[in-house]
Design a protein around this motif. Sequence first.
Motif, PDB file in Angstrom:
ATOM      1  N   ARG A 184       0.817  -1.208   0.000  1.00 35.85           N
ATOM      2  CA  ARG A 184       0.000   0.000   0.000  1.00 35.85           C
ATOM      3  C   ARG A 184       0.860   1.273   0.000  1.00 35.85           C
ATOM      4  O   ARG A 184       0.615   2.179  -0.812  1.00 35.85           O
ATOM      5  N   PRO A 185       1.881   1.380   0.886  1.00 35.85           N
ATOM      6  CA  PRO A 185       2.737   2.578   0.789  1.00 35.85           C
ATOM      7  C   PRO A 185       3.427   2.720  -0.553  1.00 35.85           C
ATOM      8  O   PRO A 185       3.578   3.830  -1.069  1.00 35.85           O
ATOM      9  N   LEU A 186       3.837   1.580  -1.153  1.00 38.97           N
ATOM     10  CA  LEU A 186       4.483   1.663  -2.467  1.00 38.97           C
ATOM     11  C   LEU A 186       3.490   2.117  -3.525  1.00 38.97           C
ATOM     12  O   LEU A 186       3.839   2.901  -4.423  1.00 38.97           O
ATOM     13  N   ARG A 187       2.235   1.613  -3.443  1.00 40.49           N
ATOM     14  CA  ARG A 187       1.217   2.075  -4.396  1.00 40.49           C
ATOM     15  C   ARG A 187       0.964   3.572  -4.232  1.00 40.49           C
ATOM     16  O   ARG A 187       0.830   4.310  -5.223  1.00 40.49           O
ATOM     17  N   GLU A 188       0.860   4.017  -2.974  1.00 43.71           N
ATOM     18  CA  GLU A 188       0.647   5.445  -2.743  1.00 43.71           C
ATOM     19  C   GLU A 188       1.820   6.265  -3.257  1.00 43.71           C
ATOM     20  O   GLU A 188       1.620   7.321  -3.879  1.00 43.71           O
ATOM     21  N   ALA A 189       3.044   5.763  -3.026  1.00 38.02           N
ATOM     22  CA  ALA A 189       4.217   6.488  -3.517  1.00 38.02           C
ATOM     23  C   ALA A 189       4.236   6.525  -5.047  1.00 38.02           C
ATOM     24  O   ALA A 189       4.529   7.561  -5.656  1.00 38.02           O
ATOM     25  N   THR A 190       3.895   5.384  -5.677  1.00 38.15           N
ATOM     26  CA  THR A 190       3.869   5.342  -7.145  1.00 38.15           C
ATOM     27  C   THR A 190       2.811   6.283  -7.699  1.00 38.15           C
ATOM     28  O   THR A 190       3.050   7.019  -8.666  1.00 38.15           O
ATOM     29  N   ALA A 191       1.617   6.278  -7.077  1.00 39.03           N
ATOM     30  CA  ALA A 191       0.555   7.183  -7.532  1.00 39.03           C
ATOM     31  C   ALA A 191       0.957   8.637  -7.337  1.00 39.03           C
ATOM     32  O   ALA A 191       0.704   9.488  -8.204  1.00 39.03           O
ATOM     33  N   ALA A 192       1.607   8.940  -6.198  1.00 33.70           N
ATOM     34  CA  ALA A 192       2.036  10.321  -5.952  1.00 33.70           C
ATOM     35  C   ALA A 192       3.071  10.763  -6.973  1.00 33.70           C
ATOM     36  O   ALA A 192       3.017  11.891  -7.499  1.00 33.70           O
ATOM     37  N   VAL A 193       4.018   9.867  -7.298  1.00 31.79           N
ATOM     38  CA  VAL A 193       5.033  10.204  -8.303  1.00 31.79           C
ATOM     39  C   VAL A 193       4.375  10.421  -9.661  1.00 31.79           C
ATOM     40  O   VAL A 193       4.721  11.355 -10.399  1.00 31.79           O
ATOM     41  N   GLY A 194       3.408   9.547 -10.010  1.00 33.42           N
ATOM     42  CA  GLY A 194       2.706   9.714 -11.281  1.00 33.42           C
ATOM     43  C   GLY A 194       1.942  11.030 -11.349  1.00 33.42           C
ATOM     44  O   GLY A 194       1.982  11.734 -12.367  1.00 33.42           O
ATOM     45  N   PHE A 196       2.524  13.712  -9.568  1.00 32.74           N
ATOM     46  CA  PHE A 196       3.481  14.830  -9.582  1.00 32.74           C
ATOM     47  C   PHE A 196       4.106  14.964 -10.966  1.00 32.74           C
ATOM     48  O   PHE A 196       4.300  16.073 -11.469  1.00 32.74           O
ATOM     49  N   GLY A 197       4.417  13.803 -11.588  1.00 23.61           N
ATOM     50  CA  GLY A 197       4.978  13.854 -12.930  1.00 23.61           C
ATOM     51  C   GLY A 197       3.992  14.375 -13.962  1.00 23.61           C
ATOM     52  O   GLY A 197       4.396  14.960 -14.978  1.00 23.61           O
ATOM     53  N   ALA A 198       2.680  14.168 -13.706  1.00 24.30           N
ATOM     54  CA  ALA A 198       1.661  14.663 -14.631  1.00 24.30           C
ATOM     55  C   ALA A 198       1.405  16.162 -14.482  1.00 24.30           C
ATOM     56  O   ALA A 198       0.604  16.712 -15.229  1.00 24.30           O
ATOM     57  N   GLY A 199       2.058  16.785 -13.498  1.00 26.15           N
ATOM     58  CA  GLY A 199       1.911  18.234 -13.353  1.00 26.15           C
ATOM     59  C   GLY A 199       1.129  18.677 -12.144  1.00 26.15           C
ATOM     60  O   GLY A 199       0.989  19.876 -11.907  1.00 26.15           O
ATOM     61  N   THR A 223      12.046  16.382  -2.261  1.00 20.98           N
ATOM     62  CA  THR A 223      12.278  16.553  -3.696  1.00 20.98           C
ATOM     63  C   THR A 223      11.152  17.339  -4.354  1.00 20.98           C
ATOM     64  O   THR A 223      11.389  18.235  -5.175  1.00 20.98           O
ATOM     65  N   ALA A 224       9.900  16.997  -3.976  1.00 21.18           N
ATOM     66  CA  ALA A 224       8.755  17.720  -4.547  1.00 21.18           C
ATOM     67  C   ALA A 224       8.805  19.195  -4.167  1.00 21.18           C
ATOM     68  O   ALA A 224       8.558  20.080  -5.008  1.00 21.18           O
ATOM     69  N   ALA A 225       9.115  19.474  -2.885  1.00 22.93           N
ATOM     70  CA  ALA A 225       9.203  20.874  -2.460  1.00 22.93           C
ATOM     71  C   ALA A 225      10.322  21.600  -3.202  1.00 22.93           C
ATOM     72  O   ALA A 225      10.164  22.752  -3.624  1.00 22.93           O
TER      73      ALA A 225
END
Length: 472
Positions: A184-194, A196-199, A223-225
């Motif tokens: 679940r944390p990896l899915r959340e991290a992957t979704a967050a990266v996606g 963030f990458g989408a803008g 990194t996001a900040a």
Amino acid sequence: MSLFGRIAWTGAALFSAAVLLALLVWKPASQENFTARTDGLLRDTERRFGAIATSLVDEAMTFSASAALAADEQRALAIQDLPLVLYEDAGGVLDGERFREAVRAMVTDPEASGARKHGVVRAEILDRTGRDVAEQLEALRRAQGEEAARHGEEAARRSVAAWGGMLLVLLAAWAVVMDRVVLRPLREATAAVGRFGAGERGVRLDPTGAAELSALGRAFNETAAAVEGTEKENAELRTRLEEKVRERTAALVRAARASTAGTMASGVAHEFNNLLSGILGCANAALEEKPPSPVEEPLAMIRKTAERGVGITRALLRATRAEPELAPCEPQEIFAEALAEVRPPGGIEVVGIYAPVRMRADAAMLRQVLANLIRNAVQAMGEEGRLELRVAEAGGEVLLEVADSGPGIEHAVREILFEPFVTTRRGGREGAGLGLFLADRLVSAHGGRIGVESEPGKGTRFRIHLPSARDS
């Protein structure tokens, strides 16, 4: 705790719980089941041996009764056939004592054939009983063997089912734990990266859980900040750069136009200055001879026009040959001299905001520029309005401002305002359109720049940026 430690401890805890549950639940149930079945076999054996004993007793009693009846019948027959003559005396009378003794002997000492028959029957009963007991014991052993086999098979099936069920439960619990702890944390991290990458900006992770996942969440948030801050800075820099590019481009275009116009104006001004000087000399000579009135008026108009032309050509020559002589000066004093030269009408409110700033400049050239700007502002407002004069220091530069409350300037005119022969004067007022062109040339000669802010109906503000004395 680290992610590996969490997984290891969770697996060990689940496995231990499974083993403990199997030991506490399934094993006692199997022992109780086997004990219950063994007790049942014992009770069944007890019933069978009871039945055998009962049968033996019944047969023995039957045999005893039969034997007694047979003996009684035999004795009765023997007594019946007993020759009484043998027990009579000489007188032919039965001797009772002798007869009783004979009967007693006959009853107490039966025939050997009866005893043999009794022994045979007894042996047959014992043999039959032994066979029945042997058969029952064999049946009991078979039943016990079958029950033991069934118990072993059932125990094996129950063990397999129990451990299989516990394994499934363990795997399900392991899957749930792995899903919650890792997947679940990896899915959340992957979704967050996606995202963030989408803008999508402002996406953050909750830095909790295992040490590695917590570090991953903090690293992503940092990194996001950093990326958002960099993007914001880049946007600001891009905006400022675009503004600088527009300003520099406009300045270069203006400089190129001014250079071309200056070069052309310099040549034209030199030639026209010679022509106008000749015309002006002839007009002055004619006027010195006191001509008649009808001739004097046209000659005066010729001289006035020639003088005006000479002033224009000299202004063009000054603009093309601007070489300021820099010296320390006070901007406030230069504003005061320019204001005294223009002399605004009494209906115009003059507001001066002067910061104590020193600078190096050609005071005469700068006074000419400020006087021209003040004159344009006064002419734009007419007899009344508000004139604001300001001196400040900002960003390592000296800022001079001249603002009025006049009608403002159209956007199309602002784009070409500093080109030669462009004027905004109305109502037939004189002007060759060289004032702002000359001001731009003189400010550029000082290493500065001039700009304008204006909207129709909201007045006009000219800003002059010059190097400060600290940078000189």
